[in-house]
Design an enzyme around this catalytic site. Structure first.
Site, PDB file in Angstrom:
ATOM      1  N   GLU A   1     150.913  16.152 -38.756  1.00 27.83           N
ATOM      2  CA  GLU A   1     151.100  15.101 -39.686  1.00 27.83           C
ATOM      3  C   GLU A   1     150.425  14.272 -40.555  1.00 27.83           C
ATOM      4  O   GLU A   1     150.793  13.558 -41.203  1.00 27.83           O
ATOM      5  CB  GLU A   1     152.126  14.422 -38.743  1.00 27.83           C
ATOM      6  CG  GLU A   1     151.273  13.369 -38.158  1.00 27.83           C
ATOM      7  CD  GLU A   1     150.751  13.528 -36.642  1.00 27.83           C
ATOM      8  OE1 GLU A   1     150.615  15.002 -36.537  1.00 27.83           O
ATOM      9  OE2 GLU A   1     150.249  12.774 -35.827  1.00 27.83           O
TER      10      GLU A   1
ATOM     11  N   CYS B   1     150.243  16.273 -30.026  1.00 25.77           N
ATOM     12  CA  CYS B   1     149.281  15.408 -29.188  1.00 25.77           C
ATOM     13  C   CYS B   1     150.005  14.724 -27.819  1.00 25.77           C
ATOM     14  O   CYS B   1     150.338  15.620 -27.001  1.00 25.77           O
ATOM     15  CB  CYS B   1     148.511  14.361 -29.884  1.00 25.77           C
ATOM     16  SG  CYS B   1     147.331  13.331 -29.193  1.00 25.77           S
TER      17      CYS B   1
ATOM     18  N   HIS C   1     146.807  17.653 -35.037  1.00 24.95           N
ATOM     19  CA  HIS C   1     147.823  16.508 -35.804  1.00 24.95           C
ATOM     20  C   HIS C   1     148.333  16.962 -37.330  1.00 24.95           C
ATOM     21  O   HIS C   1     147.768  16.811 -38.149  1.00 24.95           O
ATOM     22  CB  HIS C   1     147.344  15.073 -36.013  1.00 24.95           C
ATOM     23  CG  HIS C   1     147.286  14.455 -34.455  1.00 24.95           C
ATOM     24  ND1 HIS C   1     148.138  13.654 -34.068  1.00 24.95           N
ATOM     25  CD2 HIS C   1     146.455  14.531 -33.633  1.00 24.95           C
ATOM     26  CE1 HIS C   1     148.120  13.094 -32.775  1.00 24.95           C
ATOM     27  NE2 HIS C   1     146.808  13.648 -32.552  1.00 24.95           N
TER      28      HIS C   1
END
Lengths: 87, 226
Positions: free
Chosen positions: B198, B87, B196
């Site tokens: 994560e 990002c 994302h």
């Protein structure tokens, strides 16, 4: 003291949805006849000392490496009138 | 010994904690790194997490790109150190020109926050070997400056060299050219993407999928086997 103005605009081929949104709002607000709007950024730099060729070269370098991302943006550098001349 | 993976915090970074957690869930050691510190603390790889570093002032990633820590990251990345930008981290990587192209405001001007289906196009980068080429994954996407742009020549080069690492599926969420969600550099050590991974590493969180964990297990395997 002198002022140098750096204008940064998206390159013509890059879609500018913010400019388009502004353009689309115009007729609704009673402003007719504007066929396109492109939105950019203007930087006003107050320069210490004389704005000679060397100073302009440094500002050009600053614009190229930092103020603009030349992958997507074009920029122009110009000297504005002296600050005292404006009222 | 396990691998040490650095996670950089800039002022305005949001996802550094989640990224550190993802690194630990994968089994590696997470090392917090600070934007003002040139020292990378001898980490084996670096993740630039998501957020709004420096408030996205000027352009997203434009100011972070000149932070002291990035001087070392750029130098080390050129020497082969694995770097992942997620990002805002992807935006920083395009601003450094470690990755080509640039990120712009979404074509519809809205902030997007949703689960996003992606296709892994390149499963040979340092961060994607635990996926199969063509594998479809779903991870969260949340941004307003997510529109990937590059000139036609660059796009053709990326396609020809297999450097489009991830592509959006089931509709383009932001106007990114050629549905590009993420890319890699020539040598496969530097990877950037808008979605994302994560945020998708534990079954307890979100949709319950762990599709993002592969990024972190891929890099761990690479570093441990190196």
């Amino acid at each position: 003291m002198a002022r140098v103005v750096v204008d940064v605009m998206l390159k013509p081929e890059i879609l500018d949805p913010q400019g388009q949104a502004v353009q689309r709002a115009l007729p609704r607000l009673g402003f007719e006849g504007i066929t396109d709007v492109r939105q950019g950024k203007r930087f006003e730099l107050e320069v210490e000392g004389p704005v000679d060729e060397a100073a302009l070269a440094r500002i050009h370098e600053m614009a190229e490496t930092f103020l603009a991302n030349t992958v997507i943006e074009d920029f122009t550098v110009r000297v504005d009138e002296p600050a005292e001349a404006r009222s | 010994m396990t691998a040490r993976i650095g996670v950089i915090t800039f002022p305005g970074t949001l996802d550094d904690r989640d990224t550190q957690r993802a690194v630990r869930v994968a089994g590696a050691e997470a090392v917090p790194l600070w934007h003002r510190d040139k020292d990378l603390k001898q980490v084996d790889a670096v993740v630039l997490p998501g957020g709004f570093s420096y408030g996205d002032y000027l352009r997203a990633g434009a100011i972070s790109r000149f932070s002291p820590v990035m001087e070392t990251v750029i130098e080390q990345a050129r020497a082969g150190m694995p770097v992942l930008g997620i990002c805002n981290g992807f935006q920083v990587l395009t601003e450094t020109h470690l990755l080509p192209g640039a990120m712009l405001r979404n074509n519809h001007l809205h902030f997007i926050c949703r689960d996003q289906k992606l296709r892994v196009e390149n499963a040979t980068t340092a961060w994607t070997t635990d996926y199969a080429a063509g594998q479809e994954i779903s991870v969260p996407l949340k941004n307003i400056d997510g529109r990937y742009v590059a000139d036609e020549r660059t796009l053709d080069m990326l396609e020809a060299e297999g450097r489009v690492a991830f592509r959006y599926l089931d509709g383009n969420p932001n106007g990114s050219l050629r549905d590009i969600a993420g890319i890699t550099n020539e040598t496969g050590n530097v990877v950037g993407l808008m979605p994302h991974p994560e945020h998708a590493v534990e079954p307890l969180i979100g949709t319950g999928r762990t599709d993002g964990l592969g990024f972190f297990t891929s890099i761990l395997k690479k570093l441990v086997n190196a």
